[in-house]
Design a protein around this motif. Structure first.
Motif, PDB file in Angstrom:
ATOM      1  N   MET A  72     -16.615   5.513 -14.428  1.00  8.40           N
ATOM      2  CA  MET A  72     -15.997   6.826 -14.220  1.00  8.40           C
ATOM      3  C   MET A  72     -15.072   6.854 -13.004  1.00  8.40           C
ATOM      4  O   MET A  72     -14.388   7.851 -12.765  1.00  8.40           O
ATOM      5  CB  MET A  72     -17.088   7.895 -14.042  1.00  8.40           C
ATOM      6  CG  MET A  72     -17.886   8.169 -15.300  1.00  8.40           C
ATOM      7  SD  MET A  72     -19.294   9.299 -15.032  1.00  8.40           S
ATOM      8  CE  MET A  72     -18.533  10.696 -14.224  1.00  8.40           C
ATOM      9  N   ILE A  73     -15.033   5.784 -12.234  1.00 11.98           N
ATOM     10  CA  ILE A  73     -14.219   5.764 -11.024  1.00 11.98           C
ATOM     11  C   ILE A  73     -12.754   5.609 -11.383  1.00 11.98           C
ATOM     12  O   ILE A  73     -12.365   4.724 -12.144  1.00 11.98           O
ATOM     13  CB  ILE A  73     -14.648   4.633 -10.065  1.00 11.98           C
ATOM     14  CG1 ILE A  73     -16.081   4.875  -9.578  1.00 11.98           C
ATOM     15  CG2 ILE A  73     -13.681   4.514  -8.882  1.00 11.98           C
ATOM     16  CD1 ILE A  73     -16.671   3.727  -8.789  1.00 11.98           C
ATOM     17  N   ARG A  74     -11.942   6.488 -10.825  1.00 11.15           N
ATOM     18  CA  ARG A  74     -10.492   6.439 -10.992  1.00 11.15           C
ATOM     19  C   ARG A  74      -9.912   5.797  -9.741  1.00 11.15           C
ATOM     20  O   ARG A  74     -10.156   6.274  -8.629  1.00 11.15           O
ATOM     21  CB  ARG A  74      -9.947   7.864 -11.144  1.00 11.15           C
ATOM     22  CG  ARG A  74      -8.429   7.945 -11.199  1.00 11.15           C
ATOM     23  CD  ARG A  74      -8.020   9.369 -10.759  1.00 11.15           C
ATOM     24  NE  ARG A  74      -6.637   9.629 -10.858  1.00 11.15           N
ATOM     25  CZ  ARG A  74      -5.710   9.248  -9.983  1.00 11.15           C
ATOM     26  NH1 ARG A  74      -6.027   8.526  -8.945  1.00 11.15           N
ATOM     27  NH2 ARG A  74      -4.443   9.588 -10.134  1.00 11.15           N
ATOM     28  N   SER A  75      -9.147   4.723  -9.902  1.00 12.27           N
ATOM     29  CA  SER A  75      -8.496   4.092  -8.754  1.00 12.27           C
ATOM     30  C   SER A  75      -7.401   5.011  -8.223  1.00 12.27           C
ATOM     31  O   SER A  75      -6.702   5.671  -8.991  1.00 12.27           O
ATOM     32  CB  SER A  75      -7.876   2.750  -9.144  1.00 12.27           C
ATOM     33  OG  SER A  75      -8.864   1.809  -9.357  1.00 12.27           O
ATOM     34  N   VAL A  76      -7.258   5.024  -6.910  1.00 11.78           N
ATOM     35  CA  VAL A  76      -6.244   5.846  -6.267  1.00 11.78           C
ATOM     36  C   VAL A  76      -5.185   4.905  -5.698  1.00 11.78           C
ATOM     37  O   VAL A  76      -5.502   3.938  -4.999  1.00 11.78           O
ATOM     38  CB  VAL A  76      -6.871   6.686  -5.126  1.00 11.78           C
ATOM     39  CG1 VAL A  76      -5.799   7.491  -4.387  1.00 11.78           C
ATOM     40  CG2 VAL A  76      -7.946   7.614  -5.685  1.00 11.78           C
ATOM     41  N   GLN A  77      -3.946   5.196  -6.002  1.00 12.00           N
ATOM     42  CA  GLN A  77      -2.824   4.395  -5.522  1.00 12.00           C
ATOM     43  C   GLN A  77      -2.470   4.822  -4.105  1.00 12.00           C
ATOM     44  O   GLN A  77      -2.480   6.005  -3.796  1.00 12.00           O
ATOM     45  CB  GLN A  77      -1.619   4.550  -6.440  1.00 12.00           C
ATOM     46  CG  GLN A  77      -1.893   4.167  -7.891  1.00 12.00           C
ATOM     47  CD  GLN A  77      -2.375   2.756  -8.021  1.00 12.00           C
ATOM     48  OE1 GLN A  77      -1.756   1.824  -7.518  1.00 12.00           O
ATOM     49  NE2 GLN A  77      -3.504   2.570  -8.679  1.00 12.00           N
ATOM     50  N   GLN A  78      -2.141   3.855  -3.280  1.00 12.67           N
ATOM     51  CA  GLN A  78      -1.670   4.127  -1.919  1.00 12.67           C
ATOM     52  C   GLN A  78      -0.237   3.599  -1.804  1.00 12.67           C
ATOM     53  O   GLN A  78       0.141   2.667  -2.512  1.00 12.67           O
ATOM     54  CB  GLN A  78      -2.572   3.459  -0.881  1.00 12.67           C
ATOM     55  CG  GLN A  78      -3.963   4.056  -0.808  1.00 12.67           C
ATOM     56  CD  GLN A  78      -3.993   5.457  -0.224  1.00 12.67           C
ATOM     57  OE1 GLN A  78      -3.060   5.914   0.436  1.00 12.67           O
ATOM     58  NE2 GLN A  78      -5.078   6.178  -0.483  1.00 12.67           N
ATOM     59  N   PRO A  79       0.575   4.201  -0.932  1.00 12.79           N
ATOM     60  CA  PRO A  79       1.966   3.758  -0.801  1.00 12.79           C
ATOM     61  C   PRO A  79       2.040   2.289  -0.369  1.00 12.79           C
ATOM     62  O   PRO A  79       1.121   1.788   0.286  1.00 12.79           O
ATOM     63  CB  PRO A  79       2.534   4.642   0.307  1.00 12.79           C
ATOM     64  CG  PRO A  79       1.576   5.760   0.477  1.00 12.79           C
ATOM     65  CD  PRO A  79       0.239   5.293  -0.029  1.00 12.79           C
ATOM     66  N   PRO A  80       3.122   1.611  -0.740  1.00 12.15           N
ATOM     67  CA  PRO A  80       3.294   0.229  -0.305  1.00 12.15           C
ATOM     68  C   PRO A  80       3.434   0.140   1.211  1.00 12.15           C
ATOM     69  O   PRO A  80       3.862   1.106   1.854  1.00 12.15           O
ATOM     70  CB  PRO A  80       4.567  -0.236  -1.007  1.00 12.15           C
ATOM     71  CG  PRO A  80       5.269   1.007  -1.423  1.00 12.15           C
ATOM     72  CD  PRO A  80       4.237   2.102  -1.531  1.00 12.15           C
ATOM     73  N   ALA A  81       3.048  -0.985   1.745  1.00 12.00           N
ATOM     74  CA  ALA A  81       3.175  -1.206   3.201  1.00 12.00           C
ATOM     75  C   ALA A  81       4.647  -1.097   3.565  1.00 12.00           C
ATOM     76  O   ALA A  81       5.522  -1.517   2.824  1.00 12.00           O
ATOM     77  CB  ALA A  81       2.614  -2.557   3.583  1.00 12.00           C
TER      78      ALA A  81
END
Length: 184
Positions: A174-183
């Motif tokens: 059930m875990i949805r991955s969260v995107q983070q901005p590129p370095a």
């Protein structure tokens, strides 16, 4: 105050009150455990990146999610949640709140409020010894957040967090991955 900030704060308040009164949505863990370790508040304060969560209405479409905790002059904990709506470069939404520690919890349980007198449960269920990651939930088992001090932790750290989440009884599918901005 911008309408988006007000909307985020109201959404967070609705979520927090829902946690303690009427929950909707699937239960990812019908037997939420007590926190595994006490929390040293001075080490927990600061910026966290959300790397995974159970989907919920108040974070719908949010990417680039962060949570920042600080000690306030009144002894409470300041909470600043931010997200980018729709994409990692989408419009910024911010919700400001406050939290108080639940006595006798080893500082691992907090009551958090983003609006008025409504407080919801926030439990640090487990954390890395060095505070590099944390697993946060609440008693209903419907809400879960996986946090990291790094926006994009290594696959080994992600695997460790996921394994520990499973050990705690959560349905990791059930875990949805969260995107983070590129370095940058």
């Amino acid at each position: 105050m911008k309408p988006s900030v007000i909307l985020a704060a109201v959404g967070a308040a609705v979520f927090l009150s829902a946690c303690s009164t009427f929950q909707t949505g699937p239960v990812g863990n019908p037997a939420v455990p007590q926190p595994a370790h006490p929390v040293e508040l001075s080490r927990y304060l600061g910026l966290w990146y959300e790397i995974g969560r159970y989907d919920n209405g108040f974070e719908r479409g949010c990417e680039g999610v962060t949570a920042e905790y600080s000690l306030r002059d009144d002894g409470l904990i300041g909470v600043r949640n931010s997200c980018r709506q729709g994409a990692v470069d989408g419009p910024l939404k911010v919700a400001e709140g406050r939290a108080k520690i639940v006595k006798g919890s080893g500082d691992a349980k907090l009551k958090v409020s983003f609006f008025g007198p409504f407080f919801g449960d926030y439990w640090v269920l487990d954390r890395a010894e060095d505070y590099a990651w944390a697993i946060v939930g609440e008693p209903s088992g419907r809400y879960l957040w996986l946090l990291s001090r790094e926006p994009r932790p290594s696959q080994a750290i992600r695997d460790r967090i996921t394994a520990r989440t499973r050990e705690l009884g959560y349905d990791v599918s059930m875990i949805r991955s969260v995107q983070q901005p590129p370095a940058g």
